[in-house]
Motif scaffolding. Structure first.
Motif, PDB file in Angstrom:
ATOM      1  N   ARG A   1       0.897  -0.889   0.117  1.00  0.00           N
ATOM      2  CA  ARG A   1       0.089  -0.260   0.037  1.00  0.00           C
ATOM      3  C   ARG A   1       0.763   1.454  -0.298  1.00  0.00           C
ATOM      4  NH1 ARG A   1      -5.177   0.981   0.012  1.00  0.00           N
ATOM      5  NH2 ARG A   1      -5.178   2.101   2.037  1.00  0.00           N
ATOM      6  N   ARG A   2       2.257   1.238   0.703  1.00  0.00           N
ATOM      7  CA  ARG A   2       3.152   2.762   0.337  1.00  0.00           C
ATOM      8  C   ARG A   2       3.578   2.477  -0.464  1.00  0.00           C
ATOM      9  NH1 ARG A   2       4.097  -0.714   5.053  1.00  0.00           N
ATOM     10  NH2 ARG A   2       6.348  -1.221   4.223  1.00  0.00           N
ATOM     11  N   THR A   3       3.503   1.643  -1.726  1.00  0.00           N
ATOM     12  CA  THR A   3       3.709   2.342  -3.027  1.00  0.00           C
ATOM     13  C   THR A   3       2.573   2.143  -3.786  1.00  0.00           C
ATOM     14  OG1 THR A   3       4.053  -0.396  -3.317  1.00  0.00           O
ATOM     15  CG2 THR A   3       5.533   0.286  -2.536  1.00  0.00           C
ATOM     16  N   LEU A   4       1.754   2.687  -3.876  1.00  0.00           N
ATOM     17  CA  LEU A   4       0.957   2.900  -4.805  1.00  0.00           C
ATOM     18  C   LEU A   4       0.741   4.364  -4.849  1.00  0.00           C
ATOM     19  CD1 LEU A   4      -2.022  -0.141  -3.249  1.00  0.00           C
ATOM     20  CD2 LEU A   4      -0.019  -0.118  -5.249  1.00  0.00           C
ATOM     21  N   PRO A   5       0.203   4.495  -6.508  1.00  0.00           N
ATOM     22  CA  PRO A   5      -0.041   6.159  -6.336  1.00  0.00           C
ATOM     23  C   PRO A   5      -1.515   6.425  -6.371  1.00  0.00           C
ATOM     24  CG  PRO A   5      -0.751   4.486  -8.373  1.00  0.00           C
ATOM     25  CD  PRO A   5       0.344   3.768  -7.539  1.00  0.00           C
ATOM     26  N   ALA A   6      -0.422   7.933  -5.461  1.00  0.00           N
ATOM     27  CA  ALA A   6      -1.607   8.605  -4.650  1.00  0.00           C
ATOM     28  C   ALA A   6      -2.781   9.236  -6.268  1.00  0.00           C
ATOM     29  CB  ALA A   6      -1.736  10.041  -4.072  1.00  0.00           C
ATOM     30  N   THR A   7      -4.291   9.562  -5.950  1.00  0.00           N
ATOM     31  CA  THR A   7      -5.342   9.622  -6.515  1.00  0.00           C
ATOM     32  C   THR A   7      -4.197  11.327  -7.920  1.00  0.00           C
ATOM     33  OG1 THR A   7      -7.678   8.920  -4.875  1.00  0.00           O
ATOM     34  CG2 THR A   7      -7.717  10.334  -7.352  1.00  0.00           C
TER      35      THR A   7
ATOM     36  N   ASP B   1       0.614  15.691 -12.407  1.00  0.00           N
ATOM     37  CA  ASP B   1       0.406  17.227 -12.709  1.00  0.00           C
ATOM     38  C   ASP B   1      -0.106  17.677 -13.566  1.00  0.00           C
ATOM     39  OD1 ASP B   1       3.130  16.927 -11.463  1.00  0.00           O
ATOM     40  OD2 ASP B   1       4.188  16.743 -13.688  1.00  0.00           O
ATOM     41  N   GLY B   2      -1.349  18.314 -12.523  1.00  0.00           N
ATOM     42  CA  GLY B   2      -2.416  18.880 -13.088  1.00  0.00           C
ATOM     43  C   GLY B   2      -3.270  18.424 -12.656  1.00  0.00           C
ATOM     44  N   PRO B   3      -4.538  18.683 -13.531  1.00  0.00           N
ATOM     45  CA  PRO B   3      -5.707  18.456 -12.827  1.00  0.00           C
ATOM     46  C   PRO B   3      -6.162  17.605 -13.517  1.00  0.00           C
ATOM     47  CG  PRO B   3      -6.064  20.031 -14.698  1.00  0.00           C
ATOM     48  CD  PRO B   3      -4.558  20.148 -14.705  1.00  0.00           C
ATOM     49  N   ILE B   4      -5.181  16.561 -12.825  1.00  0.00           N
ATOM     50  CA  ILE B   4      -5.481  14.838 -13.402  1.00  0.00           C
ATOM     51  C   ILE B   4      -5.617  13.991 -12.168  1.00  0.00           C
ATOM     52  CG2 ILE B   4      -4.764  12.969 -14.698  1.00  0.00           C
ATOM     53  CD1 ILE B   4      -3.060  15.313 -16.696  1.00  0.00           C
ATOM     54  N   TYR B   5      -6.181  12.611 -12.006  1.00  0.00           N
ATOM     55  CA  TYR B   5      -6.292  12.131 -11.127  1.00  0.00           C
ATOM     56  C   TYR B   5      -6.671  10.749 -11.755  1.00  0.00           C
ATOM     57  CZ  TYR B   5      -8.044  16.782  -9.433  1.00  0.00           C
ATOM     58  OH  TYR B   5      -7.525  18.215  -9.698  1.00  0.00           O
ATOM     59  N   LEU B   6      -5.825   9.802 -10.761  1.00  0.00           N
ATOM     60  CA  LEU B   6      -6.007   8.735 -11.367  1.00  0.00           C
ATOM     61  C   LEU B   6      -7.370   7.966 -10.773  1.00  0.00           C
ATOM     62  CD1 LEU B   6      -2.416   8.175 -10.506  1.00  0.00           C
ATOM     63  CD2 LEU B   6      -2.864   7.945 -12.775  1.00  0.00           C
ATOM     64  N   ALA B   7      -7.499   6.993 -11.105  1.00  0.00           N
ATOM     65  CA  ALA B   7      -9.104   6.152 -10.684  1.00  0.00           C
ATOM     66  C   ALA B   7      -8.629   4.278 -10.614  1.00  0.00           C
ATOM     67  CB  ALA B   7     -10.184   6.444 -10.855  1.00  0.00           C
ATOM     68  N   GLY B   8      -8.551   2.956 -10.088  1.00  0.00           N
ATOM     69  CA  GLY B   8      -8.566   1.723 -10.549  1.00  0.00           C
ATOM     70  C   GLY B   8      -7.796   1.405  -8.669  1.00  0.00           C
ATOM     71  N   ASP B   9      -8.214  -0.494  -9.205  1.00  0.00           N
ATOM     72  CA  ASP B   9      -7.906  -0.690  -7.632  1.00  0.00           C
ATOM     73  C   ASP B   9      -6.407  -0.202  -7.460  1.00  0.00           C
ATOM     74  OD1 ASP B   9      -6.771  -2.412  -9.908  1.00  0.00           O
ATOM     75  OD2 ASP B   9      -7.705  -4.459  -9.391  1.00  0.00           O
ATOM     76  N   TYR B  10      -5.306  -0.279  -8.896  1.00  0.00           N
ATOM     77  CA  TYR B  10      -3.546  -0.237  -8.425  1.00  0.00           C
ATOM     78  C   TYR B  10      -3.961   1.541  -7.351  1.00  0.00           C
ATOM     79  CZ  TYR B  10      -4.433   3.226 -11.693  1.00  0.00           C
ATOM     80  OH  TYR B  10      -4.188   4.174 -12.538  1.00  0.00           O
ATOM     81  N   THR B  11      -4.863   2.056  -6.971  1.00  0.00           N
ATOM     82  CA  THR B  11      -4.889   3.306  -6.030  1.00  0.00           C
ATOM     83  C   THR B  11      -4.981   2.757  -4.794  1.00  0.00           C
ATOM     84  OG1 THR B  11      -6.644   4.239  -6.559  1.00  0.00           O
ATOM     85  CG2 THR B  11      -5.129   4.466  -7.909  1.00  0.00           C
ATOM     86  N   ARG B  12      -5.364   1.320  -4.618  1.00  0.00           N
ATOM     87  CA  ARG B  12      -6.126   1.089  -3.448  1.00  0.00           C
ATOM     88  C   ARG B  12      -5.999  -0.394  -3.152  1.00  0.00           C
ATOM     89  NH1 ARG B  12      -8.993   3.656   0.171  1.00  0.00           N
ATOM     90  NH2 ARG B  12      -9.935   1.755   0.748  1.00  0.00           N
ATOM     91  N   TRP B  13      -6.530  -1.448  -3.425  1.00  0.00           N
ATOM     92  CA  TRP B  13      -5.761  -2.546  -3.617  1.00  0.00           C
ATOM     93  C   TRP B  13      -6.742  -3.490  -4.496  1.00  0.00           C
ATOM     94  CZ3 TRP B  13      -8.860  -6.818  -1.287  1.00  0.00           C
ATOM     95  CH2 TRP B  13     -10.313  -6.951  -0.867  1.00  0.00           C
TER      96      TRP B  13
END
Length: 420
Positions: A376-382, A386-398
């Motif tokens: 969990r410490r290695t996963l990317p934050a939402t 850069d910029g107004p771009i956000y990540l969504a996917g199980d790889y940001t959680r578990w």
């Protein structure tokens, strides 16, 4: 009105699109394939329903309860516990509190000792009281060490934990993180394992309908080649053309998301191969709607009586079974089929399996990303890009349906929060 793009029509992207549209954002979702759902899809053919690999819904997942309409999915539930199988022998291990009819079978199950059964019930009570988010954010070890520290015997680990939780994490060595074990164990103690009557693909189809109803535009067969921060906004390159948006949620698979945003995403994969078989209805496997675990080895790891759980998965008079192999075996479909038949014949020596017919093989690379202790410490934050771009996917959680659904909500909330 704010314009936002969502890249990817898997579970995470569909949740993000619906929540953004509900908040009044003008949303356009881009999916490169003709079908939405990402790894969660179903094929209907000749009266059978084939999911993309053996997948199930844990009904106690908090994100699933929040994002899905269970009644509309017409869920069909497995009975708690499992059938533990080895050559010449099968036995039932279940939760007597939720499955009183299996009390006698469970108590006299010789694969698991009484002390381990009592430890299991105690752990269920303990984890029911723990907050799920606190579990995910807690300290962790590998599952094998965690069970040993809790006093579970080697016999319990080899006969039940390795095939059951190995099937969930696609890692029979139990080297995955114990936070995943605890979260799943808590979930199993609080709810059921189920599939929609129309297949797992009904989940993304419900989500895309809800996104459209909220006002989102969904474009299929629209691959996104680039996502570029542009001043206060974002420019997308789609099919050779460019489109401008105020913000973007990238909900593609980990590799594509990394390529589009430059953010480091998980690369170590857990693969699996699931085969589907028909069998005449009169061949009674006596599973009681439970998964059959291979206590001897992982070839296959488990066999699942899908149509016994969901009769809609097979034509009348026919059973549909699935068998899952962990990893990416390079054996031919015919060779894997031979192993499945051999396993069944050894578990059911009084039955014949001449009529077992191979119907389909699903080889699913990157079914999950690896989840070792500390992952969990290695996963990317939402908000890592850069910029107004956000990540969504199980790889940001578990790595789970719960992780995908929850990540979509968090990405939408982050985008909306930065607009205020």
């Amino acid at each position: 009105m704010t314009r936002a793009a969502v890249v990817g029509g898997g579970l995470a992207g569909l949740v993000a699109a619906r929540r953004l549209a509900d908040a009044g954002v003008d949303v356009e979702l881009f999916e490169e394939n003709a079908e939405v759902g990402g790894r969660v899809r179903s094929v209907h053919e000749d009266g059978f329903t084939f999911d993309r690999g053996f997948q199930v819904l844990f009904t106690a997942y908090p994100a699933a309860r929040r994002e899905l309409d269970y009644d509309a999915l017409s869920l069909r539930s497995f009975r708690p516990g499992a059938v533990i199988a080895r050559p010449g022998e099968r036995s039932v291990l279940s939760d007597p509190l939720r499955d009183p009819g299996a009390l006698t079978e469970t108590l006299f199950n010789r694969e698991i000792g009484l002390a381990d059964k009592l430890r299991t019930f105690a752990l269920q009570r303990e984890l029911r009281r723990k907050d799920g988010e606190a579990i995910l954010n807690g300290g962790d070890d590998d599952i094998g060490s965690y069970l040993a520290d809790r006093g579970f015997s080697r016999r319990y680990v080899e006969n039940f934990a390795a095939p059951f939780f190995g099937g969930i994490t696609l890692d029979r060595s139990l080297s995955s993180s114990s936070v995943v074990f605890e979260y799943v164990f808590k979930t199993l103690a609080s709810g059921a394992i189920a599939v929609p009557a129309d297949g797992m693909g009904a989940i993304p189809e419900q989500l895309v309908d809800r996104a459209r109803d909220a006002g989102a535009t969904v474009r299929r067969e629209a691959p996104v080649e680039a996502v570029t921060p542009d001043g206060d906004g974002v420019t997308l390159a789609v099919d050779g053309a460019e489109a401008s948006f105020d913000a973007c949620v990238v909900a593609a698979d980990p590799k594509t998301a990394g390529d589009l945003t430059g953010v480091e995403t998980p690369t170590e994969a857990r693969d699996c191969v699931t085969q589907y078989f028909s069998l005449p209805e009169h061949v009674d496997l006596d599973t009681g709607r439970r998964i059959v675990l291979n206590a001897a080895d992982d070839r296959p790891n488990e066999i699942v009586p899908l149509s016994a759980v969901a009769p809609e998965y097979a034509p009348e008079g026919t059973q549909l079974l699935s068998a899952t192999f962990l990893g990416d075996p390079d054996d031919s479909d015919a060779d894997l089929t031979a192993e499945v038949r051999e396993a069944l014949e050894s578990w059911y020596p009084a039955r014949r399996f001449d009529d077992l017919e191979h119907l389909r093989t699903e080889r699913v690379p990157f079914s999950q990303f690896a989840q070792p202790p500390g992952f969990r410490r290695t996963l990317p934050a939402t908000d890592a890009p850069d910029g107004p771009i956000y990540l969504a996917g199980d790889y940001t959680r578990w790595s789970s349906i719960d992780g995908a659904l929850e990540s979509g909500r968090r990405a939408a909330d982050a985008l909306i929060g930065n607009l205020e």
